[in-house]
Write a protein that holds these residues in place. Structure first.
Motif, PDB file in Angstrom:
ATOM      1  N   MET A 108       0.963  -1.144   0.191  1.00 30.26           N
ATOM      2  CA  MET A 108       0.016   0.200  -0.036  1.00 30.26           C
ATOM      3  C   MET A 108       0.821   1.285   0.017  1.00 30.26           C
ATOM      4  SD  MET A 108      -3.588   0.263   0.227  1.00 30.26           S
ATOM      5  CE  MET A 108      -3.738  -0.978   1.323  1.00 30.26           C
ATOM      6  N   LEU A 109       0.381   2.296  -0.805  1.00 25.98           N
ATOM      7  CA  LEU A 109       1.173   3.463  -0.745  1.00 25.98           C
ATOM      8  C   LEU A 109       0.201   4.635  -0.234  1.00 25.98           C
ATOM      9  CD1 LEU A 109       3.625   5.388  -1.417  1.00 25.98           C
ATOM     10  CD2 LEU A 109       2.834   5.560  -3.631  1.00 25.98           C
ATOM     11  N   VAL A 110       0.600   5.294   0.682  1.00 28.30           N
ATOM     12  CA  VAL A 110      -0.077   6.541   1.077  1.00 28.30           C
ATOM     13  C   VAL A 110       0.566   7.881   0.663  1.00 28.30           C
ATOM     14  CG1 VAL A 110      -1.085   7.527   3.145  1.00 28.30           C
ATOM     15  CG2 VAL A 110      -1.459   5.119   3.206  1.00 28.30           C
ATOM     16  N   VAL A 111      -0.005   8.673  -0.124  1.00 30.06           N
ATOM     17  CA  VAL A 111       0.697   9.961  -0.264  1.00 30.06           C
ATOM     18  C   VAL A 111      -0.515  10.988   0.386  1.00 30.06           C
ATOM     19  CG1 VAL A 111       1.341  11.411  -2.123  1.00 30.06           C
ATOM     20  CG2 VAL A 111       1.131   8.996  -2.304  1.00 30.06           C
ATOM     21  N   GLU A 112       0.358  11.514   1.374  1.00 33.63           N
ATOM     22  CA  GLU A 112      -0.408  12.312   2.395  1.00 33.63           C
ATOM     23  C   GLU A 112       0.711  13.193   3.114  1.00 33.63           C
ATOM     24  OE1 GLU A 112      -2.553  14.557   4.216  1.00 33.63           O
ATOM     25  OE2 GLU A 112      -3.691  12.592   3.746  1.00 33.63           O
ATOM     26  N   ASP A 113       0.317  14.620   3.071  1.00 35.67           N
ATOM     27  CA  ASP A 113       1.304  15.439   3.668  1.00 35.67           C
ATOM     28  C   ASP A 113       1.011  15.950   5.007  1.00 35.67           C
ATOM     29  OD1 ASP A 113      -0.865  16.820   2.600  1.00 35.67           O
ATOM     30  OD2 ASP A 113       0.033  18.748   2.916  1.00 35.67           O
ATOM     31  N   ASP A 114      -0.119  15.402   5.625  1.00 36.64           N
ATOM     32  CA  ASP A 114      -0.847  15.978   6.877  1.00 36.64           C
ATOM     33  C   ASP A 114       0.196  15.161   7.959  1.00 36.64           C
ATOM     34  OD1 ASP A 114      -2.157  15.750   9.407  1.00 36.64           O
ATOM     35  OD2 ASP A 114      -3.466  17.191   8.441  1.00 36.64           O
ATOM     36  N   ARG A 115       0.875  15.819   8.646  1.00 35.00           N
ATOM     37  CA  ARG A 115       1.959  15.176   9.699  1.00 35.00           C
ATOM     38  C   ARG A 115       1.236  14.249  10.560  1.00 35.00           C
ATOM     39  NH1 ARG A 115       6.678  19.547  10.947  1.00 35.00           N
ATOM     40  NH2 ARG A 115       7.324  19.859   8.701  1.00 35.00           N
ATOM     41  N   GLU A 116      -0.248  14.429  10.869  1.00 35.20           N
ATOM     42  CA  GLU A 116      -0.873  13.715  11.911  1.00 35.20           C
ATOM     43  C   GLU A 116      -1.657  12.502  10.880  1.00 35.20           C
ATOM     44  OE1 GLU A 116      -3.536  15.947  14.429  1.00 35.20           O
ATOM     45  OE2 GLU A 116      -1.889  16.979  15.470  1.00 35.20           O
ATOM     46  N   VAL A 117      -2.453  12.870   9.908  1.00 30.86           N
ATOM     47  CA  VAL A 117      -2.932  11.955   9.130  1.00 30.86           C
ATOM     48  C   VAL A 117      -2.189  10.867   8.580  1.00 30.86           C
ATOM     49  CG1 VAL A 117      -4.635  11.518   7.105  1.00 30.86           C
ATOM     50  CG2 VAL A 117      -5.078  13.652   8.861  1.00 30.86           C
ATOM     51  N   GLY A 118      -1.181  11.357   7.823  1.00 34.01           N
ATOM     52  CA  GLY A 118      -0.106  10.329   7.163  1.00 34.01           C
ATOM     53  C   GLY A 118       0.100   9.126   8.159  1.00 34.01           C
ATOM     54  N   PRO A 119       0.955   9.628   9.223  1.00 35.76           N
ATOM     55  CA  PRO A 119       1.302   8.539  10.260  1.00 35.76           C
ATOM     56  C   PRO A 119      -0.005   7.695  10.566  1.00 35.76           C
ATOM     57  CG  PRO A 119       2.608  10.128  10.527  1.00 35.76           C
ATOM     58  CD  PRO A 119       1.545  10.701   9.669  1.00 35.76           C
ATOM     59  N   LEU A 120      -0.998   8.267  10.884  1.00 37.08           N
ATOM     60  CA  LEU A 120      -2.277   7.361  11.242  1.00 37.08           C
ATOM     61  C   LEU A 120      -2.607   6.346  10.204  1.00 37.08           C
ATOM     62  CD1 LEU A 120      -5.517   9.032  13.070  1.00 37.08           C
ATOM     63  CD2 LEU A 120      -5.397   7.546  10.967  1.00 37.08           C
ATOM     64  N   LEU A 121      -2.477   6.660   8.986  1.00 35.96           N
ATOM     65  CA  LEU A 121      -3.079   5.830   8.016  1.00 35.96           C
ATOM     66  C   LEU A 121      -2.094   4.809   7.846  1.00 35.96           C
ATOM     67  CD1 LEU A 121      -4.192   8.535   5.395  1.00 35.96           C
ATOM     68  CD2 LEU A 121      -5.699   6.784   6.666  1.00 35.96           C
ATOM     69  N   VAL A 122      -0.813   4.981   7.943  1.00 36.39           N
ATOM     70  CA  VAL A 122       0.391   4.053   7.925  1.00 36.39           C
ATOM     71  C   VAL A 122      -0.018   2.973   9.199  1.00 36.39           C
ATOM     72  CG1 VAL A 122       2.599   3.438   8.434  1.00 36.39           C
ATOM     73  CG2 VAL A 122       2.019   5.515   6.821  1.00 36.39           C
ATOM     74  N   ARG A 123      -0.185   3.554  10.118  1.00 35.00           N
ATOM     75  CA  ARG A 123      -0.355   2.652  11.439  1.00 35.00           C
ATOM     76  C   ARG A 123      -1.750   1.715  11.234  1.00 35.00           C
ATOM     77  NH1 ARG A 123       0.979   7.288  14.367  1.00 35.00           N
ATOM     78  NH2 ARG A 123      -1.235   7.769  14.821  1.00 35.00           N
ATOM     79  N   LEU A 124      -2.628   2.330  10.722  1.00 31.76           N
ATOM     80  CA  LEU A 124      -4.104   1.945  10.416  1.00 31.76           C
ATOM     81  C   LEU A 124      -3.839   0.701   9.594  1.00 31.76           C
ATOM     82  CD1 LEU A 124      -7.042   1.503  10.515  1.00 31.76           C
ATOM     83  CD2 LEU A 124      -7.049   3.514   8.676  1.00 31.76           C
ATOM     84  N   PHE A 125      -3.310   0.867   8.242  1.00 35.77           N
ATOM     85  CA  PHE A 125      -3.064  -0.149   7.364  1.00 35.77           C
ATOM     86  C   PHE A 125      -2.135  -1.199   7.727  1.00 35.77           C
ATOM     87  CE2 PHE A 125      -4.321   3.471   4.168  1.00 35.77           C
ATOM     88  CZ  PHE A 125      -5.603   2.883   4.032  1.00 35.77           C
ATOM     89  N   ARG A 126      -0.981  -0.964   8.541  1.00 35.57           N
ATOM     90  CA  ARG A 126      -0.130  -1.851   8.764  1.00 35.57           C
ATOM     91  C   ARG A 126      -0.964  -2.677  10.016  1.00 35.57           C
ATOM     92  NH1 ARG A 126       5.615   1.584   9.229  1.00 35.57           N
ATOM     93  NH2 ARG A 126       5.941   1.752   7.009  1.00 35.57           N
TER      94      ARG A 126
END
Length: 215
Positions: free
Chosen positions: A1-19
Motif C-alpha cells: 500500500m502507498l499512502v501519499v499524504e502531507d498532513d503530519r498527523e493523518v499520514g502516520p495515522l493511516l500508515v499505522r491503520l493499514f499496517r
C-alpha cells in the motif's frame, strides 16, 4: 500500500491503520515523493490526498495513469463537492472518500478495491496469448500452453500490468529480484521469456530498458 499524504498527523495515522490491518505500507509526504515510489515499486493499492505539495494529487494521478500504473487508487481528501468527486473519478481514481472519514468504511473500501484487482488480474493479455497468474502459464491462440518459472512469471506480470511503460534494468531488478543487485538478471530473464514465448514478447527500448510487446 502507498499512502501519499502531507498532513503530519493523518499520514502516520493511516500508515499505522493499514499496517495494523496487515498491509505493508509506505508513506510519501508530497506528490514528488509519491511519484518516485509509485514508479519504482509495485503497490496493490494507493491512497492519495489532493492538496499535496510539489505535485497536486490529481496531477499526480494523471501522471501515474499515463505511465501505465494500473493499481487501484482511492482519493482521500477534504475536497468533497460533487464537482470535486467527479474530477477525481474522471482523472483515474477508482474510489473517492471525503475527510473526515470512518476508519471501518475506509478499510472496507480498500478491501473492495483489492478484491476487484485480484479478480481482474488473475489473467492478463500478452499479445495474442493469455497469461494465467495463478497457474503461471501462457496459453497461445492455438491452445498451446507454456509453463513459466516463478521469476519468469513475476517479470512477465510486471510488464503485462504496465504494457505502455518501458522499465529500466534497475527497476526490473528492484521489483522482480529484490534480493539481488546485479542488473544483468533482467537481461537473463528477458532472454528466458523470449526463448519460451518468442522474440516479440518483450522489446528492447534503446537507452531505457524493456517493455511488453514487439518493438
Amino acid at each position: 500500500m502507498l499512502v501519499v499524504e502531507d498532513d503530519r498527523e493523518v499520514g502516520p495515522l493511516l500508515v499505522r491503520l493499514f499496517r495494523g490491518a496487515g498491509y505493508a505500507t509506505d508513506l510519501a509526504p508530497d506528490g514528488q515523493a509519491g511519484l518516485h515510489l509509485a514508479l519504482t515499486r509495485r503497490y496493490d493499492a494507493m491512497i492519495l490526498d489532493r492538496a499535496l505539495p510539489a505535485i497536486e494529487g490529481l496531477d499526480l494521478l494523471g501522471r501515474l495513469r499515463r505511465s501505465g500504473i494500473t493499481a487501484p487508487v482511492l482519493v482521500l481528501t477534504a475536497l468533497g463537492t460533487v464537482p470535486d468527486r467527479v474530477a477525481g473519478l474522471d482523472s483515474g481514481a477508482d474510489d473517492y472518500l471525503v475527510k473526515p472519514f470512518e476508519i471501518d468504511e475506509l478499510l472496507a473500501r480498500i478491501r473492495v478495491l483489492l478484491r476487484r484487482r485480484a479478480g481482474a488480474q488473475e489473467r492478463l493479455t500478452v499479445g495474442d496469448a493469455e497469461f494465467d497468474l495463478i497457474s503461471r502459464t501462457v496459453t497461445g491462440p492455438g491452445g498451446s500452453v507454456v509453463a513459466l518459472s516463478g521469476r519468469e512469471s513475476d517479470l512477465l506480470r510486471l510488464l503485462a500490468r504496465n504494457p505502455a511503460r518501458a522499465f529500466t534494468r534497475e527497476e526490473i531488478v528492484a521489483q522482480v529480484f529484490p534480493d539481488t543487485t546485479g542488473v544483468t538478471l533482467a537481461d537473463t530473464y528477458v532472454h528466458y521469456l523470449r526463448r519460451k514465448l518468442g522474440a516479440a514478447v518483450v522489446s528492447t527500448v534503446r537507452g531505457v530498458g524493456y517493455r511488453l510487446g514487439p518493438g
